[in-house]
Design a protein around this motif. Sequence first.
Motif, PDB file in Angstrom:
ATOM      1  N   ASN A 135       0.819  -1.208   0.000  1.00 34.62           N
ATOM      2  CA  ASN A 135       0.000   0.000   0.000  1.00 34.62           C
ATOM      3  C   ASN A 135       0.856   1.261   0.000  1.00 34.62           C
ATOM      4  O   ASN A 135       0.511   2.260  -0.641  1.00 34.62           O
ATOM      5  CB  ASN A 135      -0.949   0.003   1.197  1.00 34.62           C
ATOM      6  CG  ASN A 135      -2.230  -0.756   0.911  1.00 34.62           C
ATOM      7  OD1 ASN A 135      -2.556  -1.044  -0.234  1.00 34.62           O
ATOM      8  ND2 ASN A 135      -2.970  -1.094   1.947  1.00 34.62           N
TER       9      ASN A 135
ATOM     10  N   VAL B 148       1.997   1.966  -3.538  1.00 34.83           N
ATOM     11  CA  VAL B 148       0.923   2.556  -4.341  1.00 34.83           C
ATOM     12  C   VAL B 148       0.767   4.040  -3.990  1.00 34.83           C
ATOM     13  O   VAL B 148       0.597   4.890  -4.876  1.00 34.83           O
ATOM     14  CB  VAL B 148      -0.404   1.802  -4.128  1.00 34.83           C
ATOM     15  CG1 VAL B 148      -1.545   2.506  -4.857  1.00 34.83           C
ATOM     16  CG2 VAL B 148      -0.283   0.368  -4.616  1.00 34.83           C
ATOM     17  N   CYS B 149       0.841   4.360  -2.700  1.00 34.89           N
ATOM     18  CA  CYS B 149       0.781   5.767  -2.275  1.00 34.89           C
ATOM     19  C   CYS B 149       1.897   6.572  -2.917  1.00 34.89           C
ATOM     20  O   CYS B 149       1.697   7.713  -3.353  1.00 34.89           O
ATOM     21  CB  CYS B 149       0.889   5.871  -0.756  1.00 34.89           C
ATOM     22  SG  CYS B 149      -0.531   5.251   0.157  1.00 34.89           S
TER      23      CYS B 149
ATOM     24  N   ILE C  99       1.049   7.297  -6.561  1.00 37.42           N
ATOM     25  CA  ILE C  99       0.025   8.344  -6.675  1.00 37.42           C
ATOM     26  C   ILE C  99       0.625   9.708  -6.363  1.00 37.42           C
ATOM     27  O   ILE C  99       0.392  10.695  -7.077  1.00 37.42           O
ATOM     28  CB  ILE C  99      -1.153   8.043  -5.729  1.00 37.42           C
ATOM     29  CG1 ILE C  99      -1.859   6.759  -6.154  1.00 37.42           C
ATOM     30  CG2 ILE C  99      -2.146   9.208  -5.704  1.00 37.42           C
ATOM     31  CD1 ILE C  99      -2.880   6.258  -5.153  1.00 37.42           C
TER      32      ILE C  99
ATOM     33  N   ASN D 288       0.895  12.949  -8.856  1.00 37.99           N
ATOM     34  CA  ASN D 288       0.300  14.226  -8.460  1.00 37.99           C
ATOM     35  C   ASN D 288       1.340  15.324  -8.320  1.00 37.99           C
ATOM     36  O   ASN D 288       1.024  16.512  -8.478  1.00 37.99           O
ATOM     37  CB  ASN D 288      -0.477  14.059  -7.153  1.00 37.99           C
ATOM     38  CG  ASN D 288      -1.792  13.327  -7.349  1.00 37.99           C
ATOM     39  OD1 ASN D 288      -2.283  13.214  -8.471  1.00 37.99           O
ATOM     40  ND2 ASN D 288      -2.366  12.821  -6.279  1.00 37.99           N
TER      41      ASN D 288
ATOM     42  N   PRO E 127      -0.410   5.245 -12.022  1.00 31.95           N
ATOM     43  CA  PRO E 127      -1.709   5.921 -11.861  1.00 31.95           C
ATOM     44  C   PRO E 127      -1.810   7.242 -12.611  1.00 31.95           C
ATOM     45  O   PRO E 127      -0.815   7.840 -13.004  1.00 31.95           O
ATOM     46  CB  PRO E 127      -1.778   6.162 -10.350  1.00 31.95           C
ATOM     47  CG  PRO E 127      -0.345   6.279  -9.930  1.00 31.95           C
ATOM     48  CD  PRO E 127       0.401   5.302 -10.795  1.00 31.95           C
TER      49      PRO E 127
ATOM     50  N   PHE F  15      -4.446  10.707  -2.426  1.00 33.26           N
ATOM     51  CA  PHE F  15      -4.922   9.416  -1.934  1.00 33.26           C
ATOM     52  C   PHE F  15      -5.527   9.588  -0.544  1.00 33.26           C
ATOM     53  O   PHE F  15      -5.242  10.554   0.180  1.00 33.26           O
ATOM     54  CB  PHE F  15      -3.805   8.372  -1.922  1.00 33.26           C
ATOM     55  CG  PHE F  15      -2.635   8.683  -1.024  1.00 33.26           C
ATOM     56  CD1 PHE F  15      -2.704   8.492   0.352  1.00 33.26           C
ATOM     57  CD2 PHE F  15      -1.439   9.141  -1.561  1.00 33.26           C
ATOM     58  CE1 PHE F  15      -1.628   8.765   1.174  1.00 33.26           C
ATOM     59  CE2 PHE F  15      -0.346   9.419  -0.754  1.00 33.26           C
ATOM     60  CZ  PHE F  15      -0.442   9.233   0.622  1.00 33.26           C
TER      61      PHE F  15
ATOM     62  N   PHE G  27      -4.827   3.306   2.949  1.00 33.82           N
ATOM     63  CA  PHE G  27      -3.572   3.902   2.513  1.00 33.82           C
ATOM     64  C   PHE G  27      -2.896   4.777   3.572  1.00 33.82           C
ATOM     65  O   PHE G  27      -1.729   4.559   3.906  1.00 33.82           O
ATOM     66  CB  PHE G  27      -3.788   4.717   1.240  1.00 33.82           C
ATOM     67  CG  PHE G  27      -3.895   3.881  -0.011  1.00 33.82           C
ATOM     68  CD1 PHE G  27      -3.642   2.524   0.000  1.00 33.82           C
ATOM     69  CD2 PHE G  27      -4.251   4.462  -1.215  1.00 33.82           C
ATOM     70  CE1 PHE G  27      -3.737   1.751  -1.148  1.00 33.82           C
ATOM     71  CE2 PHE G  27      -4.340   3.705  -2.378  1.00 33.82           C
ATOM     72  CZ  PHE G  27      -4.085   2.353  -2.341  1.00 33.82           C
TER      73      PHE G  27
ATOM     74  N   ASN H 122       1.293  14.392  -0.502  1.00 34.65           N
ATOM     75  CA  ASN H 122      -0.159  14.220  -0.582  1.00 34.65           C
ATOM     76  C   ASN H 122      -0.886  15.453  -0.072  1.00 34.65           C
ATOM     77  O   ASN H 122      -1.885  15.890  -0.649  1.00 34.65           O
ATOM     78  CB  ASN H 122      -0.575  12.988   0.225  1.00 34.65           C
ATOM     79  CG  ASN H 122      -1.906  12.423  -0.205  1.00 34.65           C
ATOM     80  OD1 ASN H 122      -2.148  12.219  -1.390  1.00 34.65           O
ATOM     81  ND2 ASN H 122      -2.776  12.149   0.749  1.00 34.65           N
TER      82      ASN H 122
ATOM     83  N   TYR I 181     -14.383   8.369  -0.092  1.00 37.28           N
ATOM     84  CA  TYR I 181     -12.951   8.306  -0.382  1.00 37.28           C
ATOM     85  C   TYR I 181     -12.676   7.851  -1.811  1.00 37.28           C
ATOM     86  O   TYR I 181     -11.583   8.059  -2.335  1.00 37.28           O
ATOM     87  CB  TYR I 181     -12.232   7.421   0.632  1.00 37.28           C
ATOM     88  CG  TYR I 181     -12.201   5.937   0.327  1.00 37.28           C
ATOM     89  CD1 TYR I 181     -11.071   5.344  -0.235  1.00 37.28           C
ATOM     90  CD2 TYR I 181     -13.294   5.112   0.619  1.00 37.28           C
ATOM     91  CE1 TYR I 181     -11.034   3.975  -0.500  1.00 37.28           C
ATOM     92  CE2 TYR I 181     -13.260   3.761   0.357  1.00 37.28           C
ATOM     93  CZ  TYR I 181     -12.124   3.188  -0.202  1.00 37.28           C
ATOM     94  OH  TYR I 181     -12.087   1.849  -0.473  1.00 37.28           O
ATOM     95  N   LYS I 182     -13.672   7.238  -2.451  1.00 41.35           N
ATOM     96  CA  LYS I 182     -13.590   6.924  -3.873  1.00 41.35           C
ATOM     97  C   LYS I 182     -15.011   6.864  -4.426  1.00 41.35           C
ATOM     98  O   LYS I 182     -15.992   6.965  -3.680  1.00 41.35           O
ATOM     99  CB  LYS I 182     -12.859   5.595  -4.103  1.00 41.35           C
ATOM    100  CG  LYS I 182     -13.585   4.385  -3.566  1.00 41.35           C
ATOM    101  CD  LYS I 182     -12.845   3.119  -3.959  1.00 41.35           C
ATOM    102  CE  LYS I 182     -13.638   1.891  -3.540  1.00 41.35           C
ATOM    103  NZ  LYS I 182     -12.993   0.649  -3.984  1.00 41.35           N
TER     104      LYS I 182
ATOM    105  N   PRO J 288     -10.215  12.246   0.532  1.00 37.95           N
ATOM    106  CA  PRO J 288      -9.517  13.372  -0.088  1.00 37.95           C
ATOM    107  C   PRO J 288     -10.383  14.618  -0.185  1.00 37.95           C
ATOM    108  O   PRO J 288      -9.879  15.737  -0.061  1.00 37.95           O
ATOM    109  CB  PRO J 288      -9.160  12.833  -1.477  1.00 37.95           C
ATOM    110  CG  PRO J 288      -9.098  11.350  -1.307  1.00 37.95           C
ATOM    111  CD  PRO J 288     -10.164  11.030  -0.307  1.00 37.95           C
TER     112      PRO J 288
END
Length: 463
Positions: free
Chosen positions: A221, A224-225, A228, A232, A263, A269, A274, A311, A344-345, A355
């Motif tokens: 995880n 993946v963060c 992302i 960004n 991504p 994120f 996460f 982030n 969150y999604k 987010p």
Amino acid sequence: MMDRICVVGLGKVGLPLAAVWAEAGFEVRGFDTDEAAVQAMNLHSPRVFEPGLAEALESNRDRVAGFIGLKDAIIGAKLILVVVPTPSLPSGNFDAHHVFEAVAAVHKLNLLFAQDPVVAVVSTVSPGTMSDIRRRFVDRPPRLVYSPTMVALGDAMRTLRFPDWRMAASDDLDVRDELADLLQELAFGISGIYPPPHGPLRPHIIMTSFASGELITLASNAFVCAKIAFANMLAPICSRIGADVGEVTDGLRMDHRIGPWFPQAGMPFGGPCFPRDLAALENMIERVYDWHGDDYLGESSCLPDAINKQNMTTSEEIAGLVIMDQSSMSTKGVRTVCLIGLGYKEDSAIIDASPSLMIADILGGSGWRIVTSDPNAKEDHTGGVELVGLDGIRDADAVILCHRNLVDAPSVMEGIASSNRIGLVVDPWRQIGAAVRERLEYMGKRVIYFGRGAVPGRKRGER
């Protein structure tokens, strides 16, 4: 005769997990101290909506039963799955006391019934936890294994049916092998009902030690963060130099060293996994270096900390697109921004570390009134943000398209287009095409893309 398994903990992960094992042909008994959770299992009526969960429980009702008494649930079980909460501590580490208590209670009854099933901890735990649990049992220890799931809440049934991998992590090789065999049976049972959408018939089963298994879960995880956050990071750079971050990340995906799953740039994120896994990894790094008397080169060198800071920078950049563009708005005094999408999604009512709420905090601190429109949001669970309908969208001065696929929601786009008040539309995912953008700008609404600079209305691939 079907093998019997027991699921201890029937929450957001435990109940879907029980349903998936039942679909694969196992007899599943569930236990929870919360009577409402047990009733939800027995009545096939989940308290939290997950697509396909209620249907799976109903269609496998003869193989599923919930109990308020642990002894009734575990008797005769070949496998016991422990799926209890491990909340984050202020340090970032996971609080595993529920796991310790559940394993101890299960083991006591197993000894009483003279049975010796595999006891698999599914809850996410910090590195070192499983060995710590094992050391607490000097005589006749449980046959313990770590088997976490990379489940996406809001899409739990699909991710539990078809994970990229399943795990059997234990320092006992025999126990590891026995769980691996059961996981293969699970995979075969599921694939017989639902043909795998892609990839091999059986997911890879990671067979490793306690310590490696615990770290794999956090590191997956966290990585993946990092991806992302990196995507960004590129977005505001692209905006400033006249590049298109979509084209840049498309280019990165063509590099075989990076791969096609890099991504898109967009919202920061968040969610229930996460941020807390990243914090747990950071805490573990600090503890490991402290144990060995080493200096970790100062706090600023800790990669998880840098990912978190990036982030937050993304949240500030997106909020700043609204704050710095007030000239396009006619309203004087307190202005209103509507966040389209609060979960969150997409398609989720879960707002843990959402987010959208991160951006709401920044804008609220700058004096903006914050409202949100999200069909999945619940009135009493919005993080203090006012929930509005279509009229609320029209009454905003600015909107941020926080979720993807919103251009496919006619009511949302029509609400924006029909508003005489909205002056600014911020599109973090760059989902508004050139034709819609031209229409909105013709009506006096400015469209700003996150990560697209000199030619903001151009679709990727157009020249």
